[in-house]
Design a protein around this motif. Structure first.
Motif, PDB file in Angstrom:
ATOM      1  N   GLU A 117      -3.959   0.059  -3.947  1.00 23.04           N
ATOM      2  CA  GLU A 117      -4.626   1.097  -4.728  1.00 23.04           C
ATOM      3  C   GLU A 117      -5.131   0.574  -6.080  1.00 23.04           C
ATOM      4  OE1 GLU A 117      -1.498   1.453  -3.372  1.00 23.04           O
ATOM      5  OE2 GLU A 117      -2.251   2.515  -1.620  1.00 23.04           O
ATOM      6  N   ILE A 135      -1.868   6.555   7.620  1.00 25.21           N
ATOM      7  CA  ILE A 135      -3.107   7.256   7.971  1.00 25.21           C
ATOM      8  C   ILE A 135      -4.208   6.243   8.273  1.00 25.21           C
ATOM      9  CG2 ILE A 135      -4.907   8.823   7.130  1.00 25.21           C
ATOM     10  CD1 ILE A 135      -2.638  10.057   5.317  1.00 25.21           C
ATOM     11  N   SER A 136      -4.346   5.265   7.417  1.00 25.13           N
ATOM     12  CA  SER A 136      -5.363   4.238   7.593  1.00 25.13           C
ATOM     13  C   SER A 136      -5.132   3.463   8.895  1.00 25.13           C
ATOM     14  CB  SER A 136      -5.353   3.292   6.400  1.00 25.13           C
ATOM     15  OG  SER A 136      -6.327   2.288   6.546  1.00 25.13           O
ATOM     16  N   ARG A 154       0.847  -1.190   0.000  1.00 22.99           N
ATOM     17  CA  ARG A 154       0.000   0.000   0.000  1.00 22.99           C
ATOM     18  C   ARG A 154       0.880   1.236   0.000  1.00 22.99           C
ATOM     19  NH1 ARG A 154      -5.162   0.877   3.978  1.00 22.99           N
ATOM     20  NH2 ARG A 154      -6.032   2.638   2.831  1.00 22.99           N
ATOM     21  N   GLU A 155       0.389   2.286  -0.638  1.00 22.55           N
ATOM     22  CA  GLU A 155       1.125   3.548  -0.648  1.00 22.55           C
ATOM     23  C   GLU A 155       1.394   3.918   0.807  1.00 22.55           C
ATOM     24  OE1 GLU A 155       2.293   7.397  -0.345  1.00 22.55           O
ATOM     25  OE2 GLU A 155       0.253   6.952   0.286  1.00 22.55           O
ATOM     26  N   ASP A 163      -0.593   6.738   2.883  1.00 19.84           N
ATOM     27  CA  ASP A 163      -1.983   6.332   3.055  1.00 19.84           C
ATOM     28  C   ASP A 163      -2.099   5.164   4.027  1.00 19.84           C
ATOM     29  OD1 ASP A 163      -4.769   6.748   2.278  1.00 19.84           O
ATOM     30  OD2 ASP A 163      -4.605   4.734   1.418  1.00 19.84           O
ATOM     31  N   ARG A 164      -1.135   4.246   3.998  1.00 20.15           N
ATOM     32  CA  ARG A 164      -1.159   3.108   4.912  1.00 20.15           C
ATOM     33  C   ARG A 164      -1.067   3.569   6.362  1.00 20.15           C
ATOM     34  NH1 ARG A 164       1.359   0.534   8.347  1.00 20.15           N
ATOM     35  NH2 ARG A 164       3.252   1.733   8.094  1.00 20.15           N
ATOM     36  N   ILE A 219       2.130  15.143   6.412  1.00 21.87           N
ATOM     37  CA  ILE A 219       2.530  14.237   5.329  1.00 21.87           C
ATOM     38  C   ILE A 219       4.054  14.105   5.292  1.00 21.87           C
ATOM     39  CG2 ILE A 219       2.575  13.937   2.820  1.00 21.87           C
ATOM     40  CD1 ILE A 219      -0.246  15.283   2.852  1.00 21.87           C
ATOM     41  N   ILE A 274      -8.384  11.754   4.653  1.00 25.82           N
ATOM     42  CA  ILE A 274      -7.563  11.259   3.557  1.00 25.82           C
ATOM     43  C   ILE A 274      -6.331  12.153   3.441  1.00 25.82           C
ATOM     44  CG2 ILE A 274      -9.479  10.184   2.308  1.00 25.82           C
ATOM     45  CD1 ILE A 274      -9.491  12.640   0.448  1.00 25.82           C
ATOM     46  N   LYS A 275      -5.356  11.660   2.732  1.00 22.31           N
ATOM     47  CA  LYS A 275      -4.062  12.336   2.602  1.00 22.31           C
ATOM     48  C   LYS A 275      -4.220  13.815   2.228  1.00 22.31           C
ATOM     49  CE  LYS A 275       0.244  11.422   0.090  1.00 22.31           C
ATOM     50  NZ  LYS A 275       0.884  10.485  -0.845  1.00 22.31           N
ATOM     51  N   GLN A 276      -5.102  14.091   1.283  1.00 24.30           N
ATOM     52  CA  GLN A 276      -5.267  15.458   0.792  1.00 24.30           C
ATOM     53  C   GLN A 276      -5.865  16.400   1.843  1.00 24.30           C
ATOM     54  OE1 GLN A 276      -6.149  12.668  -0.713  1.00 24.30           O
ATOM     55  NE2 GLN A 276      -4.984  12.643  -2.608  1.00 24.30           N
TER      56      GLN A 276
END
Length: 155
Positions: A74, A10-11, A3-4, A7-8, A114, A105-107
């Motif tokens: 993804e 954060i998740s 996984r990126e 993002d991993r 980040i 989410i990342k954004q």
């Protein structure tokens, strides 16, 4: 399946906040989680190597290159298709489980957060680059017939 890395992390943070045995994560900010929790620091590299950080990236890359199929979270459906092809499975269905609903989410995160996640996950970022390369090579090597099958599988 890789996984990126940002993002991993954060998740993982949002998932563990509601997971039994990890209640203490609710008391942490995402930044504190990244700086102190082992699951927020190059976890994918460790899992693929089983080695401490100073030796892990080389071994993780070797192990990844030895995989018949490298999947990317993804691009999950395409990854499942490649696994299906490699193992010559016929009917493969799946159900999405453990999807964390309440998470940023990342954004939506500040750039500083980040950058902090990236700082603590340099090995995973490097490993993920290789995973994407191997994945794309496998997708690009599909025959015309397999590409058509993939398109049918995705629709």
């Amino acid at each position: 399946m890789l996984r990126e890395p940002v993002d991993r992390v954060i998740s993982s943070y949002y998932f563990l906040r509601d997971f039994k045995g990890y209640e203490y994560v609710k008391e942490m900010t995402l930044e504190q989680f990244v700086q102190t929790h082992p699951e927020a620091q190059n976890l994918q590299t460790f899992l693929l190597s089983g080695l401490p950080p100073e030796k892990s990236l080389k071994k993780a890359k070797e192990n990844l290159k030895n995989c018949k199929v490298v999947g990317l979270t993804e691009r999950f459906d395409e990854s499942v298709f490649l696994i299906k092809q490699e193992l010559q499975w016929t009917n493969l269905g799946y159900k999405r489980l453990n999807v964390t609903q309440k998470r940023l989410i990342k954004q939506e995160l500040p750039l500083s957060t980040i950058c902090l996640i990236e700082k603590y996950n340099q090995l995973d970022i490097e490993l993920y680059k290789l995973a994407k390369q191997l994945f794309n090579e496998k997708i690009n090597a599909l025959s015309k017939c397999e590409q058509k099958q993939l398109q049918r599988y995705l629709s």
